[in-house]
Motif scaffolding. Structure first.
Motif, mmCIF file in Angstrom:
data_model
loop_
_atom_site.group_PDB
_atom_site.id
_atom_site.type_symbol
_atom_site.label_atom_id
_atom_site.label_comp_id
_atom_site.label_asym_id
_atom_site.label_seq_id
_atom_site.Cartn_x
_atom_site.Cartn_y
_atom_site.Cartn_z
ATOM 1 N N UNK A 1 10.475 14.731 -11.395
ATOM 2 C CA UNK A 1 10.358 15.731 -12.967
ATOM 3 C C UNK A 1 10.009 17.255 -12.198
ATOM 4 N N UNK A 2 10.707 17.335 -10.999
ATOM 5 C CA UNK A 2 10.541 18.640 -11.093
ATOM 6 C C UNK A 2 9.046 19.318 -10.819
ATOM 7 N N UNK A 3 7.961 18.376 -10.348
ATOM 8 C CA UNK A 3 6.311 18.635 -10.658
ATOM 9 C C UNK A 3 5.467 18.810 -10.205
ATOM 10 N N UNK A 4 6.132 18.438 -8.525
ATOM 11 C CA UNK A 4 5.634 18.264 -7.417
ATOM 12 C C UNK A 4 5.303 20.028 -6.548
ATOM 13 N N UNK A 5 3.622 19.310 -5.909
ATOM 14 C CA UNK A 5 3.073 20.615 -5.329
ATOM 15 C C UNK A 5 4.388 20.239 -3.853
ATOM 16 N N UNK A 6 3.891 21.464 -3.200
ATOM 17 C CA UNK A 6 4.518 21.287 -1.322
ATOM 18 C C UNK A 6 3.504 20.635 -1.150
ATOM 19 N N UNK A 7 2.525 19.868 -1.101
ATOM 20 C CA UNK A 7 1.927 18.936 -0.423
ATOM 21 C C UNK A 7 2.074 17.852 -0.801
ATOM 22 N N UNK A 8 2.149 17.715 -2.240
ATOM 23 C CA UNK A 8 2.551 16.426 -2.512
ATOM 24 C C UNK A 8 3.844 15.877 -1.944
ATOM 25 N N UNK B 1 0.438 -0.762 0.243
ATOM 26 C CA UNK B 1 -0.236 -0.322 -0.109
ATOM 27 C C UNK B 1 0.754 1.587 0.154
ATOM 28 N N UNK B 2 1.961 1.311 0.887
ATOM 29 C CA UNK B 2 2.785 2.782 0.731
ATOM 30 C C UNK B 2 3.528 3.104 -0.539
ATOM 31 N N UNK B 3 3.902 1.356 -0.369
ATOM 32 C CA UNK B 3 4.577 2.227 -2.676
ATOM 33 C C UNK B 3 4.760 2.101 -2.999
ATOM 34 N N UNK B 4 2.784 1.943 -3.430
ATOM 35 C CA UNK B 4 1.379 2.348 -4.208
ATOM 36 C C UNK B 4 1.811 3.824 -4.243
ATOM 37 N N UNK B 5 1.855 4.062 -3.060
ATOM 38 C CA UNK B 5 0.908 5.328 -2.835
ATOM 39 C C UNK B 5 2.223 6.220 -3.043
ATOM 40 N N UNK B 6 3.288 6.048 -2.823
ATOM 41 C CA UNK B 6 4.661 6.878 -3.667
ATOM 42 C C UNK B 6 5.043 6.903 -4.921
ATOM 43 N N UNK B 7 5.039 6.013 -5.066
ATOM 44 C CA UNK B 7 5.220 5.396 -6.208
ATOM 45 C C UNK B 7 4.666 7.039 -7.370
ATOM 46 N N UNK B 8 3.571 7.364 -7.273
ATOM 47 C CA UNK B 8 3.380 8.923 -7.709
ATOM 48 C C UNK B 8 3.918 10.396 -7.717
ATOM 49 N N UNK B 9 3.352 9.660 -6.416
ATOM 50 C CA UNK B 9 4.304 11.296 -5.621
ATOM 51 C C UNK B 9 6.312 10.951 -5.413
ATOM 52 N N UNK B 10 6.381 10.131 -5.963
ATOM 53 C CA UNK B 10 7.735 10.295 -5.844
ATOM 54 C C UNK B 10 8.757 11.069 -7.381
ATOM 55 N N UNK B 11 7.049 10.396 -8.686
ATOM 56 C CA UNK B 11 7.141 10.732 -10.309
ATOM 57 C C UNK B 11 7.173 12.133 -10.034
ATOM 58 N N UNK B 12 6.265 12.553 -9.355
ATOM 59 C CA UNK B 12 6.054 14.635 -9.213
ATOM 60 C C UNK B 12 7.509 15.073 -8.745
ATOM 61 N N UNK B 13 8.161 14.197 -8.140
ATOM 62 C CA UNK B 13 8.982 14.994 -7.083
ATOM 63 C C UNK B 13 10.470 14.933 -8.791
#
Length: 171
Positions: free
Chosen positions: A132-139, A118-130
């Motif tokens: 590609x330098x497109x992560x919001x502060x909340x992400x 569950x954690x890995x599935x939640x982390x993957x898209x957040x890490x992707x956003x980071x």
């Protein structure tokens, strides 16, 4: 109460057709024996360790090969009975199953692994956003929370099962 133990399955040829049949340790045929069960009872199938692996009020829906069968009166059936491994038949009644230390550790490992997934599935898209330098502060904040959770899961001492202080799942 009917108890039939240690069913074995075999195929017999009848009129040129192979038919599956099961007999208990006394040689009683499963299909012939079904008429002896009451309509209003629960029929359980339990393995050689007594663990309940199947159940039904309709005896004809069960196939006991490799296991045993017992008939249980309605007032002797626990409210939360299921076939997920937590219940056993002791030869007289249904009881909550007592797990060995090794089984408790294995259950804890399975729970930890499921929570890690569950954690890995939640982390993957957040890490992707980071990445590609497109992560919001909340992400970015959420990513840190999930990673800390996953590290906490990884550090659990599963040998303490069932007395494990599980980390809380992030919101």
């Amino acid at each position: 109460m009917i108890i039939m133990k240690n069913f074995t399955a075999k195929k017999v040829e009848i009129n040129g057709m192979l038919i599956g049949m099961a007999t208990d340790e006394t040689g009683a045929d499963w299909y012939e024996s079904q008429k002896n069960f009451a309509d209003d009872t629960l029929k359980i199938i339990f393995n050689s360790d007594g663990v309940i692996v199947s159940m039904s009020n309709d005896v004809s829906s069960l196939w006991p090969a490799g296991n045993s069968v017992a008939e249980i009166a309605p007032d002797a059936v626990p409210d939360n009975l299921d076939i997920n491994g937590g219940w056993a038949f002791d030869g007289k009644k249904i009881i909550a199953r007592e797990y060995t230390t090794a089984e408790l550790v294995e259950l804890a490992k399975n729970k930890r692994d499921a929570l890690m997934a569950v954690a890995t599935a939640a982390i993957a898209p957040l890490q992707d956003a980071v990445d590609i330098a497109d992560a919001s502060d909340d992400e970015q904040e959420s990513l840190t929370v999930w990673k800390k959770y996953r590290v906490s899961l990884n550090r659990l001492d599963l040998s303490l099962a069932p007395d494990i202080d599980w980390p809380l799942l992030p919101e």
